[in-house]
Design a protein around this motif. Sequence first.
Motif, mmCIF file in Angstrom:
data_model
loop_
_atom_site.group_PDB
_atom_site.id
_atom_site.type_symbol
_atom_site.label_atom_id
_atom_site.label_comp_id
_atom_site.label_asym_id
_atom_site.label_seq_id
_atom_site.Cartn_x
_atom_site.Cartn_y
_atom_site.Cartn_z
ATOM 1 N N MET A 195 -35.405 -12.364 -16.153
ATOM 2 C CA MET A 195 -34.928 -11.068 -16.652
ATOM 3 C C MET A 195 -33.401 -11.003 -16.661
ATOM 4 O O MET A 195 -32.821 -9.951 -16.891
ATOM 5 N N MET A 196 -32.772 -12.150 -16.441
ATOM 6 C CA MET A 196 -31.319 -12.110 -16.261
ATOM 7 C C MET A 196 -30.566 -11.739 -17.544
ATOM 8 O O MET A 196 -29.411 -11.352 -17.506
ATOM 9 N N ALA A 197 -31.229 -11.828 -18.713
ATOM 10 C CA ALA A 197 -30.539 -11.461 -19.960
ATOM 11 C C ALA A 197 -30.803 -10.008 -20.335
ATOM 12 O O ALA A 197 -30.395 -9.565 -21.410
ATOM 13 N N LEU A 198 -31.484 -9.278 -19.450
ATOM 14 C CA LEU A 198 -31.903 -7.912 -19.799
ATOM 15 C C LEU A 198 -30.745 -7.027 -20.310
ATOM 16 O O LEU A 198 -30.885 -6.387 -21.355
ATOM 17 N N PRO A 199 -29.601 -6.998 -19.603
ATOM 18 C CA PRO A 199 -28.534 -6.123 -20.102
ATOM 19 C C PRO A 199 -28.070 -6.477 -21.521
ATOM 20 O O PRO A 199 -27.669 -5.598 -22.279
ATOM 21 N N TYR A 200 -28.150 -7.747 -21.872
ATOM 22 C CA TYR A 200 -27.736 -8.123 -23.222
ATOM 23 C C TYR A 200 -28.712 -7.594 -24.270
ATOM 24 O O TYR A 200 -28.368 -7.404 -25.415
ATOM 25 N N ILE A 201 -29.952 -7.373 -23.863
ATOM 26 C CA ILE A 201 -30.973 -6.934 -24.814
ATOM 27 C C ILE A 201 -31.001 -5.411 -24.913
ATOM 28 O O ILE A 201 -31.080 -4.835 -25.993
ATOM 29 N N THR A 202 -30.928 -4.770 -23.735
ATOM 30 C CA THR A 202 -31.126 -3.314 -23.729
ATOM 31 C C THR A 202 -29.839 -2.537 -24.005
ATOM 32 O O THR A 202 -29.904 -1.393 -24.417
ATOM 33 N N GLU A 203 -28.705 -3.160 -23.769
ATOM 34 C CA GLU A 203 -27.452 -2.421 -23.925
ATOM 35 C C GLU A 203 -26.802 -2.796 -25.258
ATOM 36 O O GLU A 203 -26.767 -3.973 -25.626
ATOM 37 N N ASN A 204 -26.297 -1.785 -25.915
ATOM 38 C CA ASN A 204 -25.550 -1.939 -27.165
ATOM 39 C C ASN A 204 -26.348 -2.608 -28.287
ATOM 40 O O ASN A 204 -25.796 -3.328 -29.116
ATOM 41 N N THR B 255 -34.510 1.257 -27.423
ATOM 42 C CA THR B 255 -34.905 2.566 -26.893
ATOM 43 C C THR B 255 -36.231 2.475 -26.144
ATOM 44 O O THR B 255 -36.820 3.488 -25.804
ATOM 45 N N GLY B 256 -36.686 1.282 -25.936
ATOM 46 C CA GLY B 256 -38.017 1.122 -25.345
ATOM 47 C C GLY B 256 -38.023 1.159 -23.826
ATOM 48 O O GLY B 256 -37.077 1.614 -23.186
ATOM 49 N N THR B 257 -39.116 0.655 -23.285
ATOM 50 C CA THR B 257 -39.310 0.647 -21.833
ATOM 51 C C THR B 257 -39.449 -0.802 -21.368
ATOM 52 O O THR B 257 -39.960 -1.645 -22.100
ATOM 53 N N VAL B 258 -38.988 -1.022 -20.142
ATOM 54 C CA VAL B 258 -39.148 -2.355 -19.547
ATOM 55 C C VAL B 258 -40.184 -2.219 -18.436
ATOM 56 O O VAL B 258 -40.106 -1.299 -17.634
ATOM 57 N N TYR B 259 -41.148 -3.108 -18.418
ATOM 58 C CA TYR B 259 -42.151 -3.063 -17.353
ATOM 59 C C TYR B 259 -41.966 -4.261 -16.418
ATOM 60 O O TYR B 259 -41.844 -5.400 -16.873
ATOM 61 N N ALA B 260 -41.956 -3.964 -15.126
ATOM 62 C CA ALA B 260 -41.826 -5.045 -14.133
ATOM 63 C C ALA B 260 -42.385 -4.543 -12.816
ATOM 64 O O ALA B 260 -42.515 -3.338 -12.601
ATOM 65 N N THR B 261 -42.709 -5.466 -11.934
ATOM 66 C CA THR B 261 -43.188 -5.063 -10.605
ATOM 67 C C THR B 261 -41.976 -4.711 -9.740
ATOM 68 O O THR B 261 -40.837 -5.065 -10.080
ATOM 69 N N GLU B 262 -42.239 -4.067 -8.625
ATOM 70 C CA GLU B 262 -41.113 -3.595 -7.810
ATOM 71 C C GLU B 262 -40.269 -4.751 -7.246
ATOM 72 O O GLU B 262 -39.048 -4.723 -7.361
ATOM 73 N N PRO B 263 -40.907 -5.784 -6.648
ATOM 74 C CA PRO B 263 -40.054 -6.867 -6.147
ATOM 75 C C PRO B 263 -39.244 -7.534 -7.256
ATOM 76 O O PRO B 263 -38.103 -7.916 -7.054
ATOM 77 N N THR B 264 -39.848 -7.623 -8.431
ATOM 78 C CA THR B 264 -39.125 -8.242 -9.549
ATOM 79 C C THR B 264 -37.878 -7.431 -9.852
ATOM 80 O O THR B 264 -36.783 -7.978 -10.018
ATOM 81 N N LEU B 265 -38.061 -6.117 -9.903
ATOM 82 C CA LEU B 265 -36.910 -5.267 -10.198
ATOM 83 C C LEU B 265 -35.855 -5.403 -9.110
ATOM 84 O O LEU B 265 -34.680 -5.641 -9.402
ATOM 85 N N GLN B 266 -36.279 -5.276 -7.853
ATOM 86 C CA GLN B 266 -35.286 -5.230 -6.772
ATOM 87 C C GLN B 266 -34.579 -6.573 -6.610
ATOM 88 O O GLN B 266 -33.356 -6.616 -6.455
ATOM 89 N N ILE B 267 -35.343 -7.651 -6.628
ATOM 90 C CA ILE B 267 -34.697 -8.953 -6.429
ATOM 91 C C ILE B 267 -33.922 -9.347 -7.689
ATOM 92 O O ILE B 267 -32.845 -9.919 -7.607
ATOM 93 N N LEU C 3 -31.323 -1.627 -15.870
ATOM 94 C CA LEU C 3 -32.410 -1.526 -14.893
ATOM 95 C C LEU C 3 -32.987 -0.121 -14.814
ATOM 96 O O LEU C 3 -34.102 0.082 -14.334
ATOM 97 N N SER C 4 -32.218 0.857 -15.291
ATOM 98 C CA SER C 4 -32.750 2.224 -15.280
ATOM 99 C C SER C 4 -33.892 2.360 -16.285
ATOM 100 O O SER C 4 -34.657 3.318 -16.252
ATOM 101 N N LYS C 5 -34.001 1.417 -17.190
ATOM 102 C CA LYS C 5 -35.072 1.495 -18.198
ATOM 103 C C LYS C 5 -36.361 0.837 -17.715
ATOM 104 O O LYS C 5 -37.344 0.784 -18.437
ATOM 105 N N VAL C 6 -36.298 0.334 -16.475
ATOM 106 C CA VAL C 6 -37.479 -0.373 -15.971
ATOM 107 C C VAL C 6 -38.490 0.617 -15.410
ATOM 108 O O VAL C 6 -38.137 1.532 -14.676
#
Lengths: 651, 826
Positions: free
Chosen positions: A107-116, A120-132, A191-194
């Motif tokens: 998920m390390m490229a997430l900001p490049y995809i969701t920002e700019n 407008t969609g949603t990202v789905y992930a488990t809690e440890p995935t998000l936090q780590i 990450l706020s979109k997760v």
Amino acid sequence: MKLYCLSGHPTLPCNVLKFKSTTIMLDCGLDTTSALHFLPLPLVHSQLFSKLPGWVSKDGAINLDKELKECAGRVFVDSQPEFCLPEQELLDLSTIDVILISNYHCMMALPYITENTGFTGTVYATEPTLQIGRLLMEELVAFMERVPKAQSATCWKNKEIQRLLPGPLKDAVDVWAWKRCYGTQEVNSALSKVQLVGYSQKVELFGAVQVTPLSSGYSLGSSNWIIQSHHEKVSYVSGSSLLTTHPQPMDQTSLKNSDVLILTGLTQIPTANPDGMLGEFCSNLAMTIRAGGNVLVPCYSSGVIYDLLECLYQFMDSANLGSAPFYFISPVANSSLEFSQIFAEWLCQNKQSKVYLPEPPFPHAELIQTNKLKHYPSIHGDFSSEFRQPCVVFTGHPSLRFGDVVHFMELWGKSSLNTVIFTEPDFSYLDALAPYQPLAMKCVYCPIDTRLNFHQVTKLLKEVQPVHVVCPEPYTQPPPSQSHRSDLMLELQPAPMPYRRCAVLSLPFRRRYERIHLLPELAKSLVPSEIKPGISVATVSAVLQSKDNKHVLQPVPKAAPAPPSKKRKRVIEEPPELLAPKPLLSGAVPLEPFLATLHKHGIMEVKVEETADGHILHLQAEDALIQLEEDGTHIVSDSEPLRATASDKCQ
Amino acid sequence: MDGDCGALLPRVLKVLADPTFDIPDDTCLEKLLDWLQDQARLEDAQSLVQEHPCIPHFISAVCTSESPDAAILAFAVKFTGILAANEGAFLRLDETGVIRMVFGCEEGIMKEMWEDPSVRSAWLHGLGGLVQHERGLRFFCESGLNRVALECQHDKSLFVTSGANNLLAHILNFACLPQCEESVQGDVTCRSAWDRLTVDIVKHISDTLSSDAQFQRRQALKLLALTLPGCRRPLLDRLWAAVLGPLELQIKMEPNSLVLPVMETLEAASRTDLFGQSDARIEDLIEAMLTSGDPNKVIQSASAIIHLEQCSESLKRKALDFILQPLLLISSSSTDTPSPVNGDSVKVHRAVLEGQLTQKSTCVPLLSLSLTSVSKLTSMEFQFMEIPEQLVIGAVMELLWMCLGESKTSTHLIGCSRLQRCCLDALSNLSTCQGGSAIRKNVLEALYHCLRNPDSEPTVLQKSLQAVLKWICVGSYSSELTEFLSQDLFPVLKRRVCDVQWEVRDSTLEFITQLSAHFTDNSVYRELLDCSGILPLLLASAEDGESYVRASAIAALGQAVTTLGPQGVQDPQSGLQDDVVTRLMTILAEDSEGFSRRAVVKVFTSWLKYQDSPPGLDLHGVLSLGSDDLDWEVKMYTLELAEALINKSLGLSFPNEPSPGPERPDVTEAQKKLEENRVLPVLLKNLFDYDRPVAHKACQLLLRLREDLGLTAGSCDSVEATAILGGGQSAEEMVKTWLKKRANSKSTSASESLQKTPDRTAGACVAASDWPTKLSFWELLNCLDLELRAQTLSLSSDHVVTSPRSLMEDILSAAQQSEDNMVDCY
């Protein structure tokens, strides 16, 4: 159903699946190997890297001494490292509805995809995935922002110049797509979109499909995904492991009966068995410590490090490692060690049961209590005063281009007593070490990759039996260095569909059915007649309502109540609002009668071509095309009257 | 039979004959039977029966009892057989009617108890004794027991069938004995009964061999294999003629699951006079064993053929082809070298074999079998005939590369540790082949890869290390070997010494010890070892968490110091020996495990044997710590150290060592040396140790010391007692206590000692109360009654418990107890 492949990297995938009017991105891995072309970012003033000569072409025609430096016989870019992003041009990223994340490395490229990008969609992930994942992103940002570089080198990317550069810089591809690292704000926004999900939780996407994460056994919270409609099932397998390490074991049974299985994230080192490598790691570490040397382990701040610490914990006493301390240095070291202890529900059974004792699930808690393991946010501050040698240091980044590891490479590189042990399989250790040459310290490569190997995946696929398998191209042939190892590739029947970066695959299965609900009152009105034992048919006259991808057959609205008698006549004159329903269309259009009908209507020049599913008719004079298939007819023509005529005649 | 036992025997037999007696433990019957068998052998069985009427009485009491215990009945039957093996005893027992009672299995108690397999087995064993003489055999024939014995050959119980096989084989062989033939010759009735008996047995074997039941065929083959070696003509010809047909059918049978018993039978046949006889067709049958469709079975047969003494070279060569074929076939597929095994016979077989070699499940057992057979071949003289050994070694290596994943073909064998183990065993054995030195480099390279492979199992590593050792010893030392040691072997050993698995650490350390011992005299190796960086790792391993590993590390350190010798270790900068000595002394004093402490004492002993005692080593300290140790083995090794010290002081040689020069040190000088290290107090203290082996060893050493020092009454001067007893109280106290005890227990001891001891010292030695301040070595040793003590100590500690008397008393007391218990119940 289509698959857009935005990354060709087998373990850092980024694919987009278009399925039933939804656009789903599967992972967004960031390929950081491009950083290897850059000079390391030292934390303190480095004698080695500050006085490097600039690169000038042999004939002196090109002088890029500000951008490129010569170091240890190779040329490196003197700029903040840049990363290779997933392909952005293949698809409009704003059309993506959801992103499914399978593990924190993907998920390390997430900001490049969701920002700019208009996403407008949603990202789905488990809690440890998000936090780590957050920790890893924050660590990356911290590594970059701690040592800012004013300049950004771009001239070398000029195609004409790059062509003249020495290898491997010359061979780097898509260099214009390389981007500098994102910032904290972008990370937070992305990450706020997760939206958090749990294993086996079913998430409805627009009523069209349901997505479900399944435990994949690779890392804390890592998941495979099932994307299914009522009649189709697509499995997405990414970074899975069958070994008994710390995470919950892999859920294999839920992957059964898939129409398509997208397979990514197999082990990068298929010839290295993780157990053997763990043994190598420990013995090399013990050997160095016993001889009075230091050990440097460049690693990510989460993942295999937990297993390494656990293995060392068991090995320490018998190996007589004495009082040599272990240091874990990372901006997120503390959080990583603590987070791992609180995600009990995501751990394997053995570790879960410890929580009820109660004991910390990972033994690194005890190492910390007994002061054998100490963690610091960086080499500055407390660490510098408490640092004692010989010791073992775990720190990032495994590319050796940024992070605290750069300092230790410079500090310890000159002594043959010390050892650097590479455990992360993402980077070629020889390339990682290139700018530090000549190096006296010993280098040991013990890549520990717990992901599925080819033997395991073949067995898995035999069990779950997907109809079609899609996988990155490298999996369909043996590794180039071991071309004789036919066991290191996927050999399946039918052959898997390979993909590479920028490929768009039409997945080879056709949707045949759609679920439609009958309303009870309509169902009551049906008069089934049995045509053979157990099978009854009934004609249905109803109105089909489609909303949110859900289809409902409703009774036909009744004719408006009869108006007063004086208007009766008029009513009779007008055609009734609802006539008897037209004949029901079903089955294929019979070719011969249809041709005769067309002929009757003056369409004489018809060229008939036979296809696998039916026929294609070329109406040459009219420049029109009629495609007759078993369950559909398409009329392609610019002339509306012709289209209408042909449509009528089909019926 | 001694008087005590003779007196106990009637009571014991009476108890055993009592049907209410519950045997506490049936092993006591086995022990009693063993003892009775010894008695029957040592004494005349006839007189045993005559002198102990309780014996026939016991047997008949058991046989007439209404419900005897099966174990007692079996005991009685076996006992009768043991006695009846003697013709005189047989007659005596026959007179009393006991023989018929016991062996007439179709009536009386034997019939009732026949269902019990232990009774049937005992009956067959008993008969085995009975048919040792002609009279017994005649009884056997006349009573028609052969029918029952033949039935037993098909019994469900394997013990019974085995007993029947032995009995029948003995009968057939006995019939062939010349003396027997002569005696039978004269008696017509006997002769016809005899002939009938052998005809019956031969027919039985032939019929059973043609039977449909595999179990029965197997038993028939076993009987045949047992009979053939002792069988003589003309019976041998008759027997072979009867079994040849069924045997041929058995060999042609597919699948032939009886390959091994058939081969054993053919092997037995090949050793008889039949072998050279063309119509016996033994070699043809053996060759036919190689035509089986199952390659595994063929290799099993081929392996047996190779070991046949009398067998043509061509057949052996053919068998060799079959053994090597799987190995050469799979390895030549990757190297593209043509296989030398291309005989016509092998070609037919090849297609099946190739199919099996492509499947892991069939390939692994096949190759394992081939490799095991190759390993066995290396110990034989003819080895590989005209097939070059290097080709075989090359094939084994290629297979090893396949298992390591480094071969271009056959990926299905990667990581197969079972095959790796077989390959390594074979390679180890092949090191003795001629021409090995030419390919030593290649072999060592393959072995190095096994050692380096992170996925190698501990057993694979251990076998790799042993193979390395064997191959290093092949040929002479060369620069190539230096390169291998310094660049490949030592780095990988350093890593393996720190391995996660203790087994690996342990076998690596053992290997380092063996390697250093092998190269003790090699200066190049010494230099390599010194610079390799292994020594600090060995020192660290001496503190390993696992006691076995610590023990191996200590041995390795000890050997390293021995190998490095004075030149290497006395380098003031290295200080290795001082370090080692300090570390070892700490381990001896503090280590919680016996293994490591034993290893320390052994190292000191070996140092003392092969070199001068290291300057920093406090031998007295070692002896004192070792003799105070709680572990009896440490004490034993300490005594060995003391022995080494005695030898050194007396200038004596050690076993396996060249004897020293002719001049021997002065006795007084030697005595002085021993006093310095206070050896005598250690020996004296251990002489009274509670562990018998320790006391025994100490006693032997004291005896030797007395003899070697040539001590006589006047040969040594009296010195201060403390000089001999070491000043410490313990040795002196022990000697005093012992003397006091002896004085109390034997009132005559004082006078005896007085008589034995010359006047001057007698009083001083025996009177413990007034211990002399001065005494001599001889005086001290003389008053300890060392010879008597040595004799007592040489008896095993359980000699009383295992004596027949104790056994019989146990049986009697068990009977007593069971009676008591019955009383209690009421």
